[in-house]
Scaffold this motif. Structure first.
Motif, mmCIF file in Angstrom:
data_model
loop_
_atom_site.group_PDB
_atom_site.id
_atom_site.type_symbol
_atom_site.label_atom_id
_atom_site.label_comp_id
_atom_site.label_asym_id
_atom_site.label_seq_id
_atom_site.Cartn_x
_atom_site.Cartn_y
_atom_site.Cartn_z
ATOM 1 N N LEU A 143 -6.908 -11.773 -32.256
ATOM 2 C CA LEU A 143 -7.402 -13.059 -31.766
ATOM 3 C C LEU A 143 -7.523 -13.070 -30.244
ATOM 4 O O LEU A 143 -8.446 -13.686 -29.693
ATOM 5 N N VAL A 144 -6.615 -12.389 -29.557
ATOM 6 C CA VAL A 144 -6.743 -12.256 -28.101
ATOM 7 C C VAL A 144 -8.030 -11.514 -27.766
ATOM 8 O O VAL A 144 -8.776 -11.908 -26.860
ATOM 9 N N ALA A 145 -8.306 -10.431 -28.495
ATOM 10 C CA ALA A 145 -9.536 -9.669 -28.268
ATOM 11 C C ALA A 145 -10.764 -10.519 -28.559
ATOM 12 O O ALA A 145 -11.776 -10.436 -27.859
ATOM 13 N N THR A 146 -10.681 -11.362 -29.576
ATOM 14 C CA THR A 146 -11.813 -12.210 -29.963
ATOM 15 C C THR A 146 -12.099 -13.277 -28.925
ATOM 16 O O THR A 146 -13.255 -13.499 -28.533
ATOM 17 N N TYR A 147 -11.055 -13.954 -28.453
ATOM 18 C CA TYR A 147 -11.241 -15.095 -27.547
ATOM 19 C C TYR A 147 -11.252 -14.727 -26.064
ATOM 20 O O TYR A 147 -11.941 -15.371 -25.275
ATOM 21 N N PHE A 148 -10.496 -13.680 -25.679
ATOM 22 C CA PHE A 148 -10.374 -13.344 -24.263
ATOM 23 C C PHE A 148 -11.000 -12.006 -23.897
ATOM 24 O O PHE A 148 -11.249 -11.735 -22.726
ATOM 25 N N GLY A 149 -11.227 -11.151 -24.886
ATOM 26 C CA GLY A 149 -11.776 -9.826 -24.614
ATOM 27 C C GLY A 149 -10.757 -8.725 -24.891
ATOM 28 O O GLY A 149 -9.556 -8.921 -24.713
ATOM 29 N N GLN A 150 -11.251 -7.570 -25.300
ATOM 30 C CA GLN A 150 -10.395 -6.449 -25.679
ATOM 31 C C GLN A 150 -9.453 -6.028 -24.551
ATOM 32 O O GLN A 150 -8.307 -5.641 -24.785
ATOM 33 N N GLN A 151 -9.927 -6.116 -23.299
ATOM 34 C CA GLN A 151 -9.134 -5.644 -22.175
ATOM 35 C C GLN A 151 -7.887 -6.487 -21.924
ATOM 36 O O GLN A 151 -6.942 -6.038 -21.268
ATOM 37 N N GLU A 152 -7.859 -7.712 -22.453
ATOM 38 C CA GLU A 152 -6.721 -8.603 -22.212
ATOM 39 C C GLU A 152 -5.547 -8.345 -23.159
ATOM 40 O O GLU A 152 -4.489 -8.963 -23.014
ATOM 41 N N ILE A 153 -5.715 -7.447 -24.113
ATOM 42 C CA ILE A 153 -4.608 -7.126 -25.020
ATOM 43 C C ILE A 153 -3.430 -6.536 -24.250
ATOM 44 O O ILE A 153 -2.274 -6.655 -24.670
ATOM 45 N N LYS A 154 -3.704 -5.913 -23.097
ATOM 46 C CA LYS A 154 -2.619 -5.318 -22.310
ATOM 47 C C LYS A 154 -1.581 -6.372 -21.925
ATOM 48 O O LYS A 154 -0.387 -6.069 -21.805
ATOM 49 N N TRP A 155 -2.021 -7.638 -21.723
ATOM 50 C CA TRP A 155 -1.060 -8.698 -21.407
ATOM 51 C C TRP A 155 -0.350 -9.171 -22.676
ATOM 52 O O TRP A 155 0.818 -9.547 -22.635
ATOM 53 N N ALA A 156 -1.068 -9.141 -23.779
ATOM 54 C CA ALA A 156 -0.471 -9.580 -25.048
ATOM 55 C C ALA A 156 0.665 -8.662 -25.483
ATOM 56 O O ALA A 156 1.600 -9.096 -26.164
ATOM 57 N N ILE A 157 0.592 -7.394 -25.081
ATOM 58 C CA ILE A 157 1.633 -6.437 -25.449
ATOM 59 C C ILE A 157 2.986 -6.871 -24.884
ATOM 60 O O ILE A 157 4.028 -6.697 -25.534
ATOM 61 N N ILE A 158 2.991 -7.462 -23.685
ATOM 62 C CA ILE A 158 4.245 -7.908 -23.077
ATOM 63 C C ILE A 158 4.874 -9.010 -23.921
ATOM 64 O O ILE A 158 6.072 -8.984 -24.215
ATOM 65 N N SER A 159 4.064 -9.981 -24.311
ATOM 66 C CA SER A 159 4.560 -11.059 -25.173
ATOM 67 C C SER A 159 5.060 -10.503 -26.497
ATOM 68 O O SER A 159 6.082 -10.950 -27.034
ATOM 69 N N ASP A 160 4.342 -9.526 -27.018
ATOM 70 C CA ASP A 160 4.709 -8.934 -28.302
ATOM 71 C C ASP A 160 6.062 -8.234 -28.219
ATOM 72 O O ASP A 160 6.922 -8.411 -29.091
ATOM 73 N N GLN A 161 6.275 -7.448 -27.173
ATOM 74 C CA GLN A 161 7.530 -6.719 -27.051
ATOM 75 C C GLN A 161 8.703 -7.655 -26.745
ATOM 76 O O GLN A 161 9.823 -7.430 -27.209
ATOM 77 N N SER A 162 8.439 -8.716 -25.984
ATOM 78 C CA SER A 162 9.484 -9.711 -25.719
ATOM 79 C C SER A 162 9.880 -10.415 -27.014
ATOM 80 O O SER A 162 11.074 -10.623 -27.292
ATOM 81 N N THR A 163 8.884 -10.772 -27.824
ATOM 82 C CA THR A 163 9.139 -11.403 -29.120
ATOM 83 C C THR A 163 9.903 -10.455 -30.036
ATOM 84 O O THR A 163 10.857 -10.853 -30.719
#
Length: 303
Positions: A108-128
């Motif tokens: 969904l991050v890739a869909t709404y913000f672009g594939q390149q923004e997944i790098k920021w989502a990884i931080i949230s994912d690892q914190s979670t």
């Protein structure tokens, strides 16, 4: 579109195969064992070694903690009015306070913000993921024991540090500083890729739409916090603190995701109310495909 289809397919495949009695009722336990001992540790080895700290990532790092803390306060305030047992209230805390930041979040991050923004989502994912392995495990243990039971700090710590995903998290952080793990990246990628579809299949096998009347309201309360109230409060929090930019937008969007699928493994491991928790997880995924779009509109407008 294919990501949405995979989510729905895996979820309903598990549900339908169980209903048709093609798989054994407790077949999900074997699947959970694979995810718990192999898949989730592999996720840590895939993503943690390459992360580099940046102050802009603070929002992505802290927001999962705020979401979980808010869920704890919210559910605990409603525990007595709803007549919830310790097992059920702690189940709802976990499924309400931990977001599906990877399998649902990344596409969904890739869909709404672009594939390149997944790098920021990884931080949230690892914190979670780290919260699930540490604080989430503690919450699960307390729920399994009951509100009146007690357990020594040493005993709790022993059970937490033996939890396989946390062991994998620690090993990934330590070993990546000592040796080069890059040659093994394809290996860990393949193992990590099994987590989401198998976890969703396992959830589907345990999913039930036969609720007790008392559970319907409890499920609704949990979904309300996870999909609406929690993300809404985080948007307001960032807005009034003047936190802006792509990192903040992606981090808060990740918190608007449905309930974390891997939470089901913790519920099963510590014998919490798996039926209630899995119902929330399954329904949050279905409803979340709509609510995340609404959350995106608010995030873009205010952050």
């Amino acid at each position: 579109m294919s990501n949405f289809l995979i989510i729905l397919f895996c979820l309903f495949a598990g549900y339908l195969l169980r209903r048709a009695r093609i798989v054994k009722p407790d077949g999900f336990k074997a699947i959970n064992t694979w995810i718990l001992y192999i898949g989730l540790p592999a996720v840590s080895f895939k993503y943690l070694p390459g992360l580099q700290w940046d102050n802009a990532l603070l929002v992505a790092l802290i927001s999962p903690t705020i979401l979980l803390a808010g869920a704890y306060v919210f559910i605990k305030c409603l525990e007595k009015p709803l007549g919830l047992s310790a097992r059920s209230s702690h189940t709802l805390i976990l499924v309400s306070g931990l977001a599906n930041t990877s399998f649902v979040g990344f596409p969904l991050v890739a869909t709404y913000f672009g594939q390149q923004e997944i790098k920021w989502a990884i931080i949230s994912d690892q914190s979670t993921f780290f919260l699930l392995s540490s604080v989430g495990t503690y919450i699960a243990i307390k729920g399994a024991l009951g509100t009146q039971a007690s357990l020594g700090v040493a005993q709790i710590a022993k059970r937490i540090v033996r939890f396989p995903p946390l062991v994998g998290c620690i090993l990934a952080l330590v070993l990546s500083r000592l040796i080069d793990l890059n040659p093994l990246d394809p290996f860990f990628t393949q193992l990590a890729s099994t987590v989401s579809p198998l976890a969703l299949f396992s959830i589907g096998m345990q999913l039930s739409f036969n609720f007790y009347r008392s559970e319907i309201f409890a499920i609704s309360v949990s979904l309300f916090y996870k999909l609406i109230l929690g993300p809404g409060l985080l948007i307001l929090f960032c807005y009034f603190l003047n936190l802006r930019g792509e990192v903040t937008q992606v981090a808060i969007f990740e918190m608007a995701m449905p309930s974390l699928v891997a939470t089901s493994l913790v519920l099963q491991e510590f014998r919490l109310n798996s039926k209630l928790g899995n119902s929330v997880i399954g329904l949050s995924i279905l409803l979340g495909l709509l609510t995340t779009y609404i959350a995106y509109l608010f995030i873009i407008a205010f952050l």
